[in-house]
Design an enzyme around this catalytic site. Structure first.
Site, PDB file in Angstrom:
ATOM      1  N   ASP A  26       6.808 -17.243 -24.382  1.00 39.53           N
ATOM      2  CA  ASP A  26       7.538 -17.706 -25.545  1.00 39.53           C
ATOM      3  C   ASP A  26       6.718 -17.342 -26.777  1.00 39.53           C
ATOM      4  O   ASP A  26       5.508 -17.087 -26.693  1.00 39.53           O
ATOM      5  CB  ASP A  26       7.742 -19.223 -25.459  1.00 39.53           C
ATOM      6  CG  ASP A  26       8.582 -19.756 -26.596  1.00 39.53           C
ATOM      7  OD1 ASP A  26       9.643 -19.182 -26.871  1.00 39.53           O
ATOM      8  OD2 ASP A  26       8.157 -20.749 -27.216  1.00 39.53           O
ATOM      9  N   ASP A  28       7.417 -18.735 -30.617  1.00 43.87           N
ATOM     10  CA  ASP A  28       7.214 -19.856 -31.531  1.00 43.87           C
ATOM     11  C   ASP A  28       6.509 -21.004 -30.827  1.00 43.87           C
ATOM     12  O   ASP A  28       7.006 -21.534 -29.832  1.00 43.87           O
ATOM     13  CB  ASP A  28       8.558 -20.351 -32.087  1.00 43.87           C
ATOM     14  CG  ASP A  28       9.211 -19.344 -33.011  1.00 43.87           C
ATOM     15  OD1 ASP A  28       8.542 -18.922 -33.971  1.00 43.87           O
ATOM     16  OD2 ASP A  28      10.373 -18.980 -32.779  1.00 43.87           O
ATOM     17  N   ASP A 225       5.796 -23.667 -24.631  1.00 41.36           N
ATOM     18  CA  ASP A 225       5.363 -24.947 -25.201  1.00 41.36           C
ATOM     19  C   ASP A 225       6.429 -26.022 -25.092  1.00 41.36           C
ATOM     20  O   ASP A 225       6.162 -27.170 -25.432  1.00 41.36           O
ATOM     21  CB  ASP A 225       4.972 -24.772 -26.673  1.00 41.36           C
ATOM     22  CG  ASP A 225       6.187 -24.487 -27.553  1.00 41.36           C
ATOM     23  OD1 ASP A 225       6.955 -23.560 -27.216  1.00 41.36           O
ATOM     24  OD2 ASP A 225       6.371 -25.175 -28.571  1.00 41.36           O
TER      25      ASP A 225
END
Length: 343
Positions: A26, A28, A225
């Site tokens: 990922d 961001d 995250d």
């Protein structure tokens, strides 16, 4: 241990960049936040790539086309090619192309990333409901996306035009903090129309399929995250995952995770790609140990004894919490235990 039966973080004697052939990262909250590289991300990714691990950047953010994302990563110090970037715009464009023939018009509510992905599939982006679109597609358009774009989507959807969404992340991290994501914008249109979109992005299967088709990964590790997109997406795809604590998930959220949101591994940041992962062991009294810590459930609380690296304490707490919760979400008080770890 299968994803369905996970009750504790996994251990690995081998560094993760050697145990897996491809990292599905990922962006961001993992590689950057607000456009700036997260601490240790650049060095860790360059080392992992240098050791032979393939890196693929998988993002639910549909705003920018892959070439722009690759250029940004390269500027940050992580050389990347456009074909190493997979976006939810690409996944939703494939989904639309499987239901409508080439040349079909698609009303775009979002950024350039959606337009590029649609053209790649032979579809024609349009800007108005008056242009006779066959479908509406909605993706993150940045903080400048005008309110009138939502109205345009509603005009078409209320006349029966099928609605697609790149993703439904309610929030997105930025340099200044957490801001509304595409999911928040989707809710605006949902409330105004009563319709439900077909969604392509993580954690749903269309995004995982797009990623595997484009990377050819054989032993993939999802790195993210967010529990409800990255980790659940790995769960749905039947692959292992590494949660890094540089984005939206904190210790309390991790301990309360239900089975589909429980990562295989937990680490502070992307340096975790370059190391093995400590094993969490169950003691004879029912507690769980990792490093110098032992975690257990006592009454209505999670209790932590010992000393050592805070992350080892968190891993031990996860095992105690997840075992106690079974197939549900842990409701035990973890406040004092997390305070000991500074988390």
């Amino acid at each position: 241990m299968s994803q369905q039966s996970r009750t504790r973080p996994g251990g690995s004697a081998t560094a993760l960049n050697e145990a897996y052939d491809t990292a599905l990262l990922d962006l961001d909250g993992v590689v950057y936040a607000g456009g700036e590289a997260i601490a240790y991300a650049v060095e860790s990714l360059r080392t992992a790539r240098g050791g032979g691990m393939r890196l693929a950047y998988v993002t639910n953010n549909a705003l920018r086309p892959p070439v722009a994302v690759a250029e940004h990563l390269t500027e940050l110090g992580v050389p990347a090619e456009p074909d190493e970037v997979i976006t939810s715009a690409q996944a939703v464009a494939r989904l639309i192309s499987e239901q409508f023939p080439a040349g079909s018009k698609v009303l775009v509510i979002g950024g350039e990333g959606l337009r590029v992905a649609l053209r790649e599939r032979g579809l024609v982006p349009v800007e108005s409901a008056d242009e006779g679109p066959a479908a509406v597609v909605q993706g993150y358009g940045g903080p400048e996306l005008a309110w009138g774009r939502f109205a345009e989507a509603c005009y078409a959807i209320n006349h029966g035009v099928p609605w697609f969404a790149s993703n439904t992340d309610l929030t997105i991290p930025s340099a200044r903090g957490i801001m509304p994501g595409n999911g928040a914008a989707v809710e605006v249109v949902r409330i105004a129309t009563g319709a439900e979109p077909q969604v392509a992005g993580k954690p749903l299967p269309p995004m995982h399929r797009e990623t595997i088709l484009r990377t050819g990964a054989r032993r993939a590790l999802v790195v993210g995250d967010r529990l409800d997109t990255d980790i659940e997406g790995a769960f749905n795809g039947g692959v292992d995952s590494l949660l890094v604590l540089t984005g939206v998930t904190d210790g309390a959220g991790l301990l309360a995770a239900e089975p589909r949101h429980r990562p295989t591994y937990v680490d502070a940041d992307l340096r975790g790609l370059l190391t093995g992962q400590p094993e969490v062991t169950e003691g004879p009294g029912g507690g769980f140990g990792c490093g110098g810590w032992t975690a257990s459930v006592v009454g209505d609380a999670l209790v932590l004894d010992g000393d050592g690296e805070p992350l080892d304490g968190l891993r031990a707490l996860c095992a105690a919490a997840w075992t106690d919760a079974g197939d549900g979400a842990c409701a035990r008080d973890a406040g004092k235990a997390l305070a000991r770890l500074g988390l």
